[in-house]
Write a protein that holds these residues in place. Structure first.
Motif, PDB file in Angstrom:
ATOM      1  N   PRO A 123      42.241  40.190  22.470  1.00  0.00           N
ATOM      2  CA  PRO A 123      41.479  41.361  22.911  1.00  0.00           C
ATOM      3  C   PRO A 123      40.142  40.998  23.543  1.00  0.00           C
ATOM      4  CG  PRO A 123      41.469  41.218  20.522  1.00  0.00           C
ATOM      5  CD  PRO A 123      42.449  40.206  21.012  1.00  0.00           C
ATOM      6  N   VAL A 124      39.525  39.889  23.116  1.00  0.00           N
ATOM      7  CA  VAL A 124      38.263  39.468  23.725  1.00  0.00           C
ATOM      8  C   VAL A 124      38.499  39.102  25.186  1.00  0.00           C
ATOM      9  CG1 VAL A 124      36.343  37.854  23.580  1.00  0.00           C
ATOM     10  CG2 VAL A 124      37.448  38.635  21.492  1.00  0.00           C
ATOM     11  N   GLU A 125      39.545  38.344  25.449  1.00  0.00           N
ATOM     12  CA  GLU A 125      39.873  37.975  26.824  1.00  0.00           C
ATOM     13  C   GLU A 125      40.154  39.230  27.654  1.00  0.00           C
ATOM     14  OE1 GLU A 125      42.840  34.927  29.202  1.00  0.00           O
ATOM     15  OE2 GLU A 125      43.593  35.996  27.450  1.00  0.00           O
ATOM     16  N   ASN A 126      40.864  40.184  27.072  1.00  0.00           N
ATOM     17  CA  ASN A 126      41.188  41.412  27.796  1.00  0.00           C
ATOM     18  C   ASN A 126      39.926  42.164  28.217  1.00  0.00           C
ATOM     19  OD1 ASN A 126      43.275  43.674  28.408  1.00  0.00           O
ATOM     20  ND2 ASN A 126      41.745  44.695  27.147  1.00  0.00           N
ATOM     21  N   VAL A 127      38.948  42.276  27.313  1.00  0.00           N
ATOM     22  CA  VAL A 127      37.716  42.993  27.621  1.00  0.00           C
ATOM     23  C   VAL A 127      36.928  42.252  28.699  1.00  0.00           C
ATOM     24  CG1 VAL A 127      35.506  43.755  26.695  1.00  0.00           C
ATOM     25  CG2 VAL A 127      37.577  44.072  25.345  1.00  0.00           C
ATOM     26  N   VAL A 128      36.834  40.928  28.571  1.00  0.00           N
ATOM     27  CA  VAL A 128      36.050  40.155  29.524  1.00  0.00           C
ATOM     28  C   VAL A 128      36.686  40.193  30.910  1.00  0.00           C
ATOM     29  CG1 VAL A 128      35.209  37.843  30.076  1.00  0.00           C
ATOM     30  CG2 VAL A 128      35.069  38.678  27.739  1.00  0.00           C
ATOM     31  N   VAL A 129      38.013  40.113  30.970  1.00  0.00           N
ATOM     32  CA  VAL A 129      38.698  40.177  32.261  1.00  0.00           C
ATOM     33  C   VAL A 129      38.401  41.505  32.942  1.00  0.00           C
ATOM     34  CG1 VAL A 129      40.981  40.437  33.325  1.00  0.00           C
ATOM     35  CG2 VAL A 129      40.526  38.523  31.795  1.00  0.00           C
ATOM     36  N   ARG A 130      38.432  42.582  32.205  1.00  0.00           N
ATOM     37  CA  ARG A 130      38.165  43.905  32.784  1.00  0.00           C
ATOM     38  C   ARG A 130      36.763  43.968  33.373  1.00  0.00           C
ATOM     39  NH1 ARG A 130      35.861  48.795  31.140  1.00  0.00           N
ATOM     40  NH2 ARG A 130      36.861  50.643  32.028  1.00  0.00           N
ATOM     41  N   CYS A 131      35.815  43.292  32.723  1.00  0.00           N
ATOM     42  CA  CYS A 131      34.437  43.316  33.209  1.00  0.00           C
ATOM     43  C   CYS A 131      34.224  42.369  34.387  1.00  0.00           C
ATOM     44  CB  CYS A 131      33.486  42.953  32.071  1.00  0.00           C
ATOM     45  SG  CYS A 131      33.454  44.136  30.716  1.00  0.00           S
ATOM     46  N   VAL A 324      52.179  45.203  32.643  1.00  0.00           N
ATOM     47  CA  VAL A 324      51.022  45.229  33.544  1.00  0.00           C
ATOM     48  C   VAL A 324      50.560  46.664  33.778  1.00  0.00           C
ATOM     49  CG1 VAL A 324      50.294  44.798  35.927  1.00  0.00           C
ATOM     50  CG2 VAL A 324      51.503  43.031  34.654  1.00  0.00           C
ATOM     51  N   LEU A 325      51.490  47.575  34.001  1.00  0.00           N
ATOM     52  CA  LEU A 325      51.126  48.967  34.224  1.00  0.00           C
ATOM     53  C   LEU A 325      50.424  49.560  33.000  1.00  0.00           C
ATOM     54  CD1 LEU A 325      54.328  50.123  36.105  1.00  0.00           C
ATOM     55  CD2 LEU A 325      52.002  50.279  37.007  1.00  0.00           C
ATOM     56  N   ILE A 326      50.926  49.249  31.817  1.00  0.00           N
ATOM     57  CA  ILE A 326      50.291  49.732  30.588  1.00  0.00           C
ATOM     58  C   ILE A 326      48.889  49.140  30.454  1.00  0.00           C
ATOM     59  CG2 ILE A 326      50.351  49.579  28.067  1.00  0.00           C
ATOM     60  CD1 ILE A 326      53.381  49.857  28.212  1.00  0.00           C
ATOM     61  N   ALA A 327      48.764  47.822  30.682  1.00  0.00           N
ATOM     62  CA  ALA A 327      47.482  47.150  30.482  1.00  0.00           C
ATOM     63  C   ALA A 327      46.427  47.650  31.458  1.00  0.00           C
ATOM     64  CB  ALA A 327      47.661  45.640  30.619  1.00  0.00           C
ATOM     65  N   VAL A 328      46.794  47.777  32.740  1.00  0.00           N
ATOM     66  CA  VAL A 328      45.825  48.217  33.743  1.00  0.00           C
ATOM     67  C   VAL A 328      45.376  49.648  33.457  1.00  0.00           C
ATOM     68  CG1 VAL A 328      45.519  48.763  36.194  1.00  0.00           C
ATOM     69  CG2 VAL A 328      46.637  46.640  35.523  1.00  0.00           C
ATOM     70  N   THR A 329      46.321  50.516  33.121  1.00  0.00           N
ATOM     71  CA  THR A 329      45.970  51.908  32.836  1.00  0.00           C
ATOM     72  C   THR A 329      45.110  52.009  31.583  1.00  0.00           C
ATOM     73  OG1 THR A 329      48.074  52.550  33.823  1.00  0.00           O
ATOM     74  CG2 THR A 329      46.897  54.229  32.572  1.00  0.00           C
ATOM     75  N   GLN A 330      45.449  51.231  30.564  1.00  0.00           N
ATOM     76  CA  GLN A 330      44.631  51.233  29.345  1.00  0.00           C
ATOM     77  C   GLN A 330      43.194  50.830  29.649  1.00  0.00           C
ATOM     78  OE1 GLN A 330      44.026  47.793  27.328  1.00  0.00           O
ATOM     79  NE2 GLN A 330      42.271  49.056  26.766  1.00  0.00           N
ATOM     80  N   MET A 331      43.024  49.822  30.508  1.00  0.00           N
ATOM     81  CA  MET A 331      41.674  49.394  30.879  1.00  0.00           C
ATOM     82  C   MET A 331      40.905  50.507  31.586  1.00  0.00           C
ATOM     83  SD  MET A 331      42.345  45.550  32.313  1.00  0.00           S
ATOM     84  CE  MET A 331      42.947  44.223  31.255  1.00  0.00           C
ATOM     85  N   GLU A 332      41.626  51.277  32.402  1.00  0.00           N
ATOM     86  CA  GLU A 332      40.968  52.315  33.193  1.00  0.00           C
ATOM     87  C   GLU A 332      40.595  53.541  32.368  1.00  0.00           C
ATOM     88  OE1 GLU A 332      39.938  52.313  36.268  1.00  0.00           O
ATOM     89  OE2 GLU A 332      40.622  50.291  36.697  1.00  0.00           O
ATOM     90  N   VAL A 333      41.419  53.927  31.405  1.00  0.00           N
ATOM     91  CA  VAL A 333      41.175  55.190  30.701  1.00  0.00           C
ATOM     92  C   VAL A 333      40.334  55.023  29.443  1.00  0.00           C
ATOM     93  CG1 VAL A 333      43.375  56.101  31.542  1.00  0.00           C
ATOM     94  CG2 VAL A 333      43.259  55.105  29.249  1.00  0.00           C
ATOM     95  N   THR A 334      40.146  53.782  28.982  1.00  0.00           N
ATOM     96  CA  THR A 334      39.437  53.562  27.726  1.00  0.00           C
ATOM     97  C   THR A 334      37.949  53.384  27.965  1.00  0.00           C
ATOM     98  OG1 THR A 334      41.400  52.433  26.860  1.00  0.00           O
ATOM     99  CG2 THR A 334      39.352  52.132  25.656  1.00  0.00           C
ATOM    100  N   PRO A 335      37.098  54.088  27.200  1.00  0.00           N
ATOM    101  CA  PRO A 335      35.649  53.895  27.320  1.00  0.00           C
ATOM    102  C   PRO A 335      35.268  52.447  27.017  1.00  0.00           C
ATOM    103  CG  PRO A 335      36.151  55.846  26.026  1.00  0.00           C
ATOM    104  CD  PRO A 335      37.445  55.127  26.220  1.00  0.00           C
ATOM    105  N   PRO A 336      34.168  51.964  27.600  1.00  0.00           N
ATOM    106  CA  PRO A 336      33.804  50.553  27.428  1.00  0.00           C
ATOM    107  C   PRO A 336      33.611  50.145  25.975  1.00  0.00           C
ATOM    108  CG  PRO A 336      32.013  51.809  28.444  1.00  0.00           C
ATOM    109  CD  PRO A 336      33.224  52.675  28.492  1.00  0.00           C
TER     110      PRO A 336
END
Length: 429
Positions: A123-131, A324-336
């Protein structure tokens, strides 16, 4: 460095990607070696099973707390400490194996710790990648993460088998080196710490923080369906491995079918970014799930023949597209402030029933035969696609970059995060 540099993903992304790719490849080799060495420790196949179970238990136990760490802690520090911990565990295991076969308890503790380390870093990698990555490049970034997993799943066991033939200690020593490579890459990420604003509310307790992430998943129809979809597909694919083994055709045939799963997964991860940019999330996930449902009966009809490779690879290719579709959408709809907890919550819930896949497939194959088992799985996946289309269409809360007013839904994502191109701000929250 701007995230628009270096092919649109940025130097910091590639540092993170390179380091974590090295550790992923090494871990895939160790995952093969652990049960083999455990089997040699006592000559009982149940000990090999215990090693695999310990790894899975470590993953599940760390998954939810890891989300809190990703949201609250300095991310660069978590990445450094997590990779360093993996290097230490594997170095001790390599030294133990060099002096003889390690005791079973040591193997189980090592497997538990390695599962927890990997689950904490995800999850840390996921958050950093989004940023690090601009919204328009997220599908490509997540697709690269999926392709990395497919390559590691294919190449890691081959490397692990080759190193096991030399000596088991070599597997663990090389994996320890891969974690050290990740430490070096993370150390090159920018330093610094963001101070907490005075008007920022105090963080809730750990239990309340975990519940907050789960509640957010429940409130967003798309994320609710994403959890169910991922859980069912994980269950099906884990059980499919048992069906492949039981399908007959000899060791070579089984090996080719297993390789088809990895090859299909790699192909799907390479195609996923382009599809994610062109398909609405709910429709894309429904179509990907429908491809799996269509491929399963094709595999059943061709079982025992080489033609079974094609539908099996097709089913495996659809999996990364859905992910990928789930991950990208989750990144977009979730507050930081909830990114880590929502990512880890989805991962935890999606993996919760996956270990039952092989056992369930074996029981169903014994009771209904291989054809009935796969046909039943196909029916379930078809229902999953149909229900998902009805439950999420127009209500995902997803706003594709550059499209104003899309997917207003239930309020999720109404205040999208303003991403920073400053890597230090991304790593440190």
């Amino acid at each position: 460095m701007s995230a628009a540099a270096v092919g649109g993903l940025g130097r910091s992304f590639w540092l993170l990607y390179g380091g974590e790719s090295a550790s992923a490849l090494g871990t895939a080799a160790s995952v093969i070696a652990l049960p083999v060495v455990a089997l040699r420790a006592g000559g009982d196949v149940r000990q090999a099973g215990l090693a695999g179970t310990a790894l899975s238990v470590g993953v599940l136990l760390a998954r939810l707390p890891a989300g809190v760490l990703a949201d609250r802690c300095e991310r660069r520090t978590v990445l450094l400490l997590g990779n360093a911990a993996g290097a230490v565990v594997l170095a001790v295991l390599a030294l133990s194996a060099a002096g003889g076969t390690p005791p079973l308890w040591a193997m189980l503790v090592a497997a538990l710790l390695l599962g927890a380390v990997g689950s904490t870093l995800a999850p840390v990698e996921n958050v950093v990648v989004r940023c690090f990555v601009r919204p328009e490049h997220l599908p490509r970034a997540v697709g690269l993460l999926q392709s990395r997993a497919a390559v590691a799943t294919t190449a890691g066991p081959l490397a692990g088998g080759a190193l096991l033939a030399v000596h088991p200690s070599w597997v663990f020593a090389v994996d320890a080196g891969s974690y050290l490579a990740a430490v070096c890459c993370v150390a090159l990420l920018p330093g610094g710490r963001r101070e907490r604003p005075e008007d920022e509310p105090a963080a809730p307790g750990v239990r309340a923080a975990l519940a907050e992430g789960v509640r957010f998943i429940w409130r967003v129809p798309f994320l609710r369906y994403a959890v169910v979809n991922a859980a069912v597909l994980n269950l099906v694919f884990n059980g499919l491995l048992i069906v492949v083994v039981a399908s007959g055709g000899g060791a070579l045939h089984i090996g080719v079918l297993t390789a088809a799963l990895g090859t299909g997964g790699l192909a799907g991860s390479l195609l996923a970014p382009a599809l994610a940019r062109r398909l609405p999330p709910a429709r894309g996930i429904a179509l990907g799930t429908a491809v799996v449902a269509i491929a399963l009966p094709g595999f059943t009809l061709a079982q025992g023949h080489w033609a079974a490779v094609l539908p099996l690879a097709l089913a495996a290719a659809a999996g990364p597209v859905v992910t990928v579709l789930i991950a990208v959408t989750q990144m977009e709809v979730t507050p930081p402030g909830l990114q880590g907890r929502v990512h880890s919550g989805i991962g935890f819930l999606a993996q919760l029933v996956a270990p039952a896949g092989p056992t369930l497939a074996g029981l169903c194959a014994h009771a209904f035969g291989l054809t009935g088992t796969v046909a039943g799985a196909a029916v379930i996946v078809v229902l999953l696609a149909v229900v998902g289309t009805a439950a999420t269409a127009g209500r995902s809360g997803y706003r594709p970059p550059g499209r104003a007013g899309a997917g207003a839904g239930d309020g999720a994502g109404d205040d999208p995060e303003q991403r920073s191109d400053n890597p230090a701000e991304a790593v440190h929250g």
